[in-house]
Design an enzyme around this catalytic site. Structure first.
Site, PDB file in Angstrom:
ATOM      1  N   ASN A   1       0.833  -1.194   0.000  1.00 17.06           N
ATOM      2  CA  ASN A   1       0.000   0.000   0.000  1.00 17.06           C
ATOM      3  C   ASN A   1       0.870   1.246   0.000  1.00 17.06           C
ATOM      4  O   ASN A   1       1.943   1.285   0.583  1.00 17.06           O
ATOM      5  CB  ASN A   1      -1.012  -0.004   1.153  1.00 17.06           C
ATOM      6  CG  ASN A   1      -0.415  -0.099   2.537  1.00 17.06           C
ATOM      7  OD1 ASN A   1       0.501  -0.883   2.781  1.00 17.06           O
ATOM      8  ND2 ASN A   1      -0.940   0.679   3.466  1.00 17.06           N
ATOM      9  N   GLN A   2       0.393   2.248  -0.719  1.00 16.50           N
ATOM     10  CA  GLN A   2       1.106   3.511  -0.891  1.00 16.50           C
ATOM     11  C   GLN A   2       0.138   4.645  -0.574  1.00 16.50           C
ATOM     12  O   GLN A   2      -0.767   4.922  -1.351  1.00 16.50           O
ATOM     13  CB  GLN A   2       1.642   3.626  -2.325  1.00 16.50           C
ATOM     14  CG  GLN A   2       2.574   2.505  -2.742  1.00 16.50           C
ATOM     15  CD  GLN A   2       3.866   2.490  -1.932  1.00 16.50           C
ATOM     16  OE1 GLN A   2       4.526   3.509  -1.774  1.00 16.50           O
ATOM     17  NE2 GLN A   2       4.224   1.320  -1.408  1.00 16.50           N
ATOM     18  N   GLU A   3       0.316   5.256   0.590  1.00 20.60           N
ATOM     19  CA  GLU A   3      -0.590   6.309   1.030  1.00 20.60           C
ATOM     20  C   GLU A   3      -0.147   7.670   0.505  1.00 20.60           C
ATOM     21  O   GLU A   3       0.961   7.833  -0.017  1.00 20.60           O
ATOM     22  CB  GLU A   3      -0.652   6.342   2.562  1.00 20.60           C
ATOM     23  CG  GLU A   3      -1.279   5.100   3.142  1.00 20.60           C
ATOM     24  CD  GLU A   3      -1.378   5.110   4.648  1.00 20.60           C
ATOM     25  OE1 GLU A   3      -2.045   4.211   5.166  1.00 20.60           O
ATOM     26  OE2 GLU A   3      -0.794   5.995   5.322  1.00 20.60           O
TER      27      GLU A   3
ATOM     28  N   ALA B   1      -3.253  13.385   0.481  1.00 19.17           N
ATOM     29  CA  ALA B   1      -4.580  13.503  -0.131  1.00 19.17           C
ATOM     30  C   ALA B   1      -5.108  12.074  -0.246  1.00 19.17           C
ATOM     31  O   ALA B   1      -4.851  11.378  -1.217  1.00 19.17           O
ATOM     32  CB  ALA B   1      -4.485  14.167  -1.499  1.00 19.17           C
ATOM     33  N   TYR B   2      -5.786  11.606   0.798  1.00 21.49           N
ATOM     34  CA  TYR B   2      -6.125  10.190   0.963  1.00 21.49           C
ATOM     35  C   TYR B   2      -6.616   9.454  -0.283  1.00 21.49           C
ATOM     36  O   TYR B   2      -6.160   8.355  -0.554  1.00 21.49           O
ATOM     37  CB  TYR B   2      -7.123   9.992   2.106  1.00 21.49           C
ATOM     38  CG  TYR B   2      -6.530  10.243   3.470  1.00 21.49           C
ATOM     39  CD1 TYR B   2      -5.307   9.699   3.833  1.00 21.49           C
ATOM     40  CD2 TYR B   2      -7.186  11.042   4.387  1.00 21.49           C
ATOM     41  CE1 TYR B   2      -4.757   9.940   5.083  1.00 21.49           C
ATOM     42  CE2 TYR B   2      -6.637  11.288   5.647  1.00 21.49           C
ATOM     43  CZ  TYR B   2      -5.425  10.733   5.987  1.00 21.49           C
ATOM     44  OH  TYR B   2      -4.899  10.970   7.209  1.00 21.49           O
TER      45      TYR B   2
ATOM     46  N   GLU C   1      -3.116  -4.657  -2.932  1.00 27.21           N
ATOM     47  CA  GLU C   1      -3.692  -5.588  -3.897  1.00 27.21           C
ATOM     48  C   GLU C   1      -3.770  -4.968  -5.284  1.00 27.21           C
ATOM     49  O   GLU C   1      -3.444  -5.606  -6.284  1.00 27.21           O
ATOM     50  CB  GLU C   1      -5.100  -6.028  -3.453  1.00 27.21           C
ATOM     51  CG  GLU C   1      -5.135  -6.780  -2.154  1.00 27.21           C
ATOM     52  CD  GLU C   1      -5.335  -5.911  -0.915  1.00 27.21           C
ATOM     53  OE1 GLU C   1      -5.972  -6.375   0.036  1.00 27.21           O
ATOM     54  OE2 GLU C   1      -4.851  -4.747  -0.896  1.00 27.21           O
TER      55      GLU C   1
ATOM     56  N   CYS D   1     -10.311  -4.633   0.875  1.00 27.15           N
ATOM     57  CA  CYS D   1     -11.400  -3.655   0.809  1.00 27.15           C
ATOM     58  C   CYS D   1     -12.245  -3.909  -0.443  1.00 27.15           C
ATOM     59  O   CYS D   1     -11.855  -4.667  -1.343  1.00 27.15           O
ATOM     60  CB  CYS D   1     -10.836  -2.235   0.815  1.00 27.15           C
ATOM     61  SG  CYS D   1     -10.098  -1.702  -0.751  1.00 27.15           S
TER      62      CYS D   1
ATOM     63  N   CYS E   1     -10.569  -3.112  -3.883  1.00 25.82           N
ATOM     64  CA  CYS E   1      -9.599  -4.140  -4.289  1.00 25.82           C
ATOM     65  C   CYS E   1     -10.315  -5.403  -4.764  1.00 25.82           C
ATOM     66  O   CYS E   1      -9.917  -6.003  -5.761  1.00 25.82           O
ATOM     67  CB  CYS E   1      -8.654  -4.467  -3.138  1.00 25.82           C
ATOM     68  SG  CYS E   1      -7.450  -3.156  -2.854  1.00 25.82           S
TER      69      CYS E   1
END
Length: 161
Positions: free
Chosen positions: A63-65, A68-69, A76, A113, A116
């Site tokens: 995961n790459q946050e 800016a959400y 995935e 989620c 995904c």
């Protein structure tokens, strides 16, 4: 008059990694390694995914946050989009997913989620072959479903377009 119906799925539960077939142990270990490269400064929730292709190749994603959400991306989707871009003619055999929180130990399997699941379902439909999905927390049990369709009953796909 309406009639209540029930959707059922089948899944397997493995008590630990050593119960998995050797190739899937390697896949989950690749997902664990990918998890370590997650960029999760906001959620402190690291996820790693690894995909086994029919060629035997394993690809990974984490995961790459982003501040800016909505601009971030789950592990995935990073992994599956990478497969689509780099290995467009290969079929996905299996996917392994693992998660870790910096706030507490995750001992239970953590499912993907909805976004995904939808992306995974698209690739399963595209290749006309089920994708086995294995998922776990940081430690503990591993859940296996034989198809993404088991994770997304009543899924949306291109036949509706």
């Amino acid at each position: 008059m309406s009639k209540k119906q029930q959707v059922e799925i089948q899944f397997e539960v493995f008590e630990n990694l050593v119960e998995l077939p050797a190739q899937i142990q390697e896949l989950m270990n690749s997902a664990k390694e990918a998890r370590e490269h997650a960029y999760a400064p906001y959620s402190q929730f690291q996820v790693g995914a690894a995909i086994l292709l029919d060629s035997g190749e394993i690809t990974i994603g984490s995961n790459q946050e982003n501040a800016a959400y909505p601009s971030g991306l789950c592990a995935e989707r990073v992994a599956i989009f990478h497969c689509g871009a780099v290995f467009p003619n290969n079929k996905i055999q299996a996917m392994a997913i693992t998660a870790r929180s910096h706030n507490h130990e995750l001992k239970e399997p953590i499912g993907s989620c909805g976004a995904c699941r939808q992306s995974m379902a698209e690739y399963e439909q595209k290749q006309s072959k089920p994708i086995a999905v294995y998922f776990m927390g940081e430690t503990g049990k591993i859940v296996k479903v034989s198809s993404v369709a088991d994770l997304l009953p009543f899924g949306f796909d291109s036949k509706y377009l």
